[in-house]
Design an enzyme around this catalytic site. Structure first.
Site, PDB file in Angstrom:
ATOM      1  N   SER A  12       4.598   2.574   4.947  1.00 27.62           N
ATOM      2  CA  SER A  12       5.214   2.242   3.662  1.00 27.62           C
ATOM      3  C   SER A  12       4.334   1.260   2.907  1.00 27.62           C
ATOM      4  O   SER A  12       3.471   0.606   3.489  1.00 27.62           O
ATOM      5  CB  SER A  12       6.597   1.616   3.874  1.00 27.62           C
ATOM      6  OG  SER A  12       6.481   0.274   4.328  1.00 27.62           O
ATOM      7  N   ASP A  13       4.558   1.137   1.604  1.00 28.36           N
ATOM      8  CA  ASP A  13       3.961   0.037   0.866  1.00 28.36           C
ATOM      9  C   ASP A  13       4.790  -1.217   1.163  1.00 28.36           C
ATOM     10  O   ASP A  13       5.838  -1.167   1.812  1.00 28.36           O
ATOM     11  CB  ASP A  13       3.927   0.336  -0.633  1.00 28.36           C
ATOM     12  CG  ASP A  13       2.803  -0.406  -1.346  1.00 28.36           C
ATOM     13  OD1 ASP A  13       2.369  -1.459  -0.840  1.00 28.36           O
ATOM     14  OD2 ASP A  13       2.358   0.062  -2.409  1.00 28.36           O
ATOM     15  N   TYR A  14       4.299  -2.330   0.677  1.00 24.65           N
ATOM     16  CA  TYR A  14       4.872  -3.646   0.970  1.00 24.65           C
ATOM     17  C   TYR A  14       6.362  -3.714   0.596  1.00 24.65           C
ATOM     18  O   TYR A  14       6.711  -3.721  -0.576  1.00 24.65           O
ATOM     19  CB  TYR A  14       4.090  -4.681   0.164  1.00 24.65           C
ATOM     20  CG  TYR A  14       4.138  -6.110   0.616  1.00 24.65           C
ATOM     21  CD1 TYR A  14       5.312  -6.838   0.608  1.00 24.65           C
ATOM     22  CD2 TYR A  14       2.985  -6.760   1.017  1.00 24.65           C
ATOM     23  CE1 TYR A  14       5.348  -8.163   0.995  1.00 24.65           C
ATOM     24  CE2 TYR A  14       2.994  -8.091   1.410  1.00 24.65           C
ATOM     25  CZ  TYR A  14       4.184  -8.790   1.395  1.00 24.65           C
ATOM     26  OH  TYR A  14       4.206 -10.103   1.779  1.00 24.65           O
ATOM     27  N   THR A  15       7.228  -3.705   1.607  1.00 24.30           N
ATOM     28  CA  THR A  15       8.698  -3.733   1.469  1.00 24.30           C
ATOM     29  C   THR A  15       9.262  -2.556   0.681  1.00 24.30           C
ATOM     30  O   THR A  15      10.399  -2.626   0.209  1.00 24.30           O
ATOM     31  CB  THR A  15       9.214  -5.060   0.858  1.00 24.30           C
ATOM     32  OG1 THR A  15       8.755  -5.190  -0.496  1.00 24.30           O
ATOM     33  CG2 THR A  15       8.764  -6.270   1.660  1.00 24.30           C
TER      34      THR A  15
END
Length: 775
Positions: free
Chosen positions: A280-283
């Protein structure tokens, strides 16, 4: 005999690969047989121990989680010693001693910073671009890293979006070529080689289509638009062997990418046959809650089922998957599948064989910011600059006389590197002032700052969130301008270095007004009034609105953000040691009201025609032109290139008979130089409407002054295919136009007929149906 040899070598290669895969599968199967459910879920957890890079969330109790087997990888730390300390905890203190994987946003270099990716794309030089990724991989791997969150390949048509600086512009073909070159540069031929890093193509998918150019915003488009224009660069990266993929923040068909099974499984794995890991991307996982997809347990289960293997920072997997497994919302098979993909990546990187294989302090000393790396950075930067205007051959400058060097970016170390220079050291960068002194020893420089980068307090505050890039002076704007005007009056020529601060573009840096800040516009207007020849050197991470500058200044050199060797490279071009050859990979609007604007637009049923005075009831504006200020592919040189008419080897094309398109390019100016010859097509009649032009090939050629060279492109029906309503690439017989030129606007053209099957070869006249066009 040669064909037999190729087949034999291919069979051996396949056999070796199968044997290696079998050995890896056996190792991982045995390891997973010893792992608890908690340890398997732990491998799916990617954390940042401190100093958040792209968000506000920072992981807690990282050391204890590593000891418990609850962490699969770290990002945000570099340096062999620091990385070794964390790896020690994993391989010495955890139960199964599974090594961590260490990653970072290595976007346009690691310690040696190259031009921002948008600038790199303007080189149109795949060899150079691949070399920058190769150097970045060598530096990053010497600094303890095994994973680069790059390349960013999002197609973007709206320059208000700050992340256009990280990508390769608006064209799917050029973007695809660059995506593959970057992957090859990072990964080499063997990921176990300690000088490589695992590439991660992002942001999957369609992130560059964010509405209104606003960061993290909704994306909504047809499947045809996806497949023909936005998806090809991701596919090119996968086909090049990219080992990992990062999901994007946006939604697709109403489902966020991080939890979108159609995207991550149906398309990526089933259609494209991708078998690497997806992170995933950051959060972006936990952010699905704000999208309205459910609580953290529900969205974590949604993401795992969709095909997301690794959760960056959110820790939704770590904290909820076991309970979801027990309640039947997910399966053990899904957990095992995600865990296996992460362990496979570590295996391929050689981390099970030697967890410390990329933590060599001696190699770091030799590799980081080496003289060879800096030399390459200087050359690449010079190749990335785009000469937008050069009235009366104002450039190149003489290496004598007096120059007024003005502008807030003229002697500014911090802003040379540009956005996403995570590991770059601004103190090691070369300013424009220093570069001119290094290159033109006999030039007398009169310096004046002239203006702040911006006097807008809100913009200054927001830009400086990641560090002080805009340092407003206590002097008044009038006093600073007066000083610059006085410097100009003492000089033969004025060089104004203006534009954006580094983080006025990049992530979370969308701008509603994409002009040069008012403080600097006022400076330029005062300098124009002096009557002195004025050269603008532009720092920017996006296309800007430059109508006033284009109308009033003598020369404009777009330097983007050139990186560590910024000043030296700019001086090389200003004084003619290198003849600029950059070509725009993104259209520059004439006005903000034209956005989004891009060269490969549809014709419409009432098309606007350049120069047509009768514009009522046509697809145009009442109060401005439709045409951009600078079109895609545009870029001047200190010399001049002339194009002959096109000739075709045959006026027809079929699936069994390609066509060779030829033309002659002549350097008719007074300097040696490079020209990027661009080849476009248009399908005149199709079952789905097609754009007015599509880039299909290009070739960069070096010509000495007075030299001519014949350029040829082989055109097959593969280049004539488009996506139809069934989402299949198809070729339709019929009328086509082919174009060639130095940009998408100024071209020579020829007519071509596509036929269903091979026809007798017709004798082509010397000059096929041709005309000079500007359309």
């Amino acid at each position: 005999m040669k064909k037999v040899l190729v087949i034999f070598i291919t069979l051996i290669t396949v056999s070796l690969t199968q044997a290696q895969d079998a050995k890896m599968n056996d190792f991982i199967t045995k390891l997973m047989g010893r792992m608890t459910v908690e340890e398997k879920i732990g491998q799916l957890n990617l954390v940042i121990p401190g100093g958040a890079v792209t968000g506000t969330v920072v992981s807690k109790d990282v050391d204890s989680k590593i000891r418990a087997g609850n962490v699969g990888g770290l990002f945000g730390i570099t340096g062999p010693d620091k990385v070794r300390q964390a790896q020690d905890i994993a391989v010495k203190d955890s139960r199964l001693h599974i090594p961590l994987i260490f990653g970072l946003d290595v976007i346009h270099g690691h310690r040696t910073m190259f031009p921002i990716p948008l600038g790199l794309s303007c080189t149109w030089d795949m060899d150079l671009i691949e070399k920058t990724a190769r150097i970045a991989a060598r530096e990053a791997s010497a600094d303890g890293l095994a994973w680069a969150f790059s390349p960013m390949v999002d197609i973007a048509r709206d320059p208000r979006w700050g992340r256009v600086s990280e990508g390769s512009g608006e064209d799917p073909y050029l973007g695809s070529q660059i995506a593959a070159a970057m992957v090859h540069g990072y990964q080499g031929k063997d990921l176990s080689n300690i000088e490589t890093v695992m590439a991660c193509v992002k942001h999957f998918a369609l992130y560059g289509g964010s509405e209104a150019g606003r960061e993290y915003n909704t994306v909504d488009m047809s499947r045809i638009k996806m497949y023909q224009y936005y998806l090809p660069p991701y596919k090119a990266a996968i086909d090049a062997g990219c080992a990992s993929v990062m999901s994007s923040f946006n939604e697709i068909d109403g489902i966020p990418a991080t939890g979108n099974r159609w995207l991550l499984t149906d398309l990526l794995r089933n259609q494209w046959k991708f078998n690497g890991l997806v992170v995933s991307d950051y959060t972006s996982l936990s952010e699905m809650e704000a999208h309205g997809m459910g609580d953290i347990a529900a969205i974590s289960a949604l993401a795992l089922n969709a095909g997301l293997d690794m959760d960056m920072v959110s820790e939704g997997y770590l904290n909820t998957l076991k309970k979801s497994l027990q309640s039947g919302k997910i399966t053990q098979k899904e957990i095992d599948q995600a865990c296996r993909r992460i362990l496979e990546a570590k295996y391929k990187l050689g981390l099970f064989k030697d967890p410390y294989n990329r933590m060599n302090a001696d190699r770091a000393v030799k590799e980081l910011l080496s003289s060879d790396n800096r030399k390459m950075a200087r050359a690449v930067a010079a190749h990335s600059f785009v000469l937008l205007k050069n009235n009366d051959q104002l450039l190149p400058l003489k290496k004598s006389g007096t120059i007024a060097l003005v502008g807030p970016l003229a002697d500014n170390h911090r802003n040379m590197l540009g956005t996403w220079s995570v590991s770059g050291d601004p103190s090691k960068s070369v300013t424009v002032m220093e570069g001119i002194k290094n290159v033109a020893h006999d030039v007398n420089i009169v310096y004046a700052k002239g203006a702040n980068i911006s006097d807008d307090t809100m913009l200054v505050f927001r830009t400086n969130k990641l560090g002080i890039e805009i340092e407003p002076e206590t002097r008044t704007a009038e006093a600073m301008i007066d000083e610059a005007v006085a410097a100009a009056n003492k000089s033969d020529v004025v060089v104004a270095v203006v534009g954006e601060a580094a983080d006025m573009s990049g992530e979370s840096s969308s701008r509603g007004e994409i002009t040069i800040p008012e403080s600097q516009e006022n400076l330029l207007k005062a300098l124009v009034k002096t009557g002195k020849p004025l050269v603008v050197v532009l720092f920017n991470g996006r296309p800007l609105i430059l109508k006033w500058e284009n109308d009033h200044v003598g020369a404009i050199l777009d330097a983007w953000f050139p990186g560590t060797e910024a000043g030296n490279a700019i001086a090389d071009v200003l004084f003619g040691d290198y003849n600029p050859s950059g070509k725009l990979s993104m259209t520059f609007p004439l006005s903000q009201g034209q956005i989004p604007i891009y060269y490969n637009a549809k014709n419409t049923g009432r098309p606007y025609t350049t120069g047509d005075a009768n514009t009522k009831f046509k697809s145009d504006y009442l109060d401005m032109d439709n045409d951009p200020l600078y079109p895609f592919g545009y870029g001047l040189s200190y010399t001049k290139f002339n194009y002959s008419p096109l000739s075709l080897s045959t006026p027809t094309i079929s699936q069994s008979e390609p066509v060779t398109v030829k033309l002659t390019v002549t350097n008719s100016g007074n300097y040696d130089g490079e020209e990027t010859v661009q080849f476009y097509i248009r399908d005149m009649v199709a079952t789905v409407t097609q754009p007015v032009k599509e880039l299909k090939k290009f070739q960069k050629v070096y010509l000495k002054k007075g030299e001519s060279k014949e350029i040829s492109f082989s055109l097959t029906t593969e280049e004539l295919k488009y996506i139809n309503s069934d989402l299949k690439w198809v070729y339709d017989p019929g009328a086509f136009k082919v174009f060639a030129g130095g940009n998408s606007r100024d071209v020579v053209s020829a007519d071509l007929t596509g036929v269903a099957s091979q026809t007798p070869k017709a004798q082509s006249p010397k000059n096929s149906t041709m005309k000079k066009t500007k359309d």
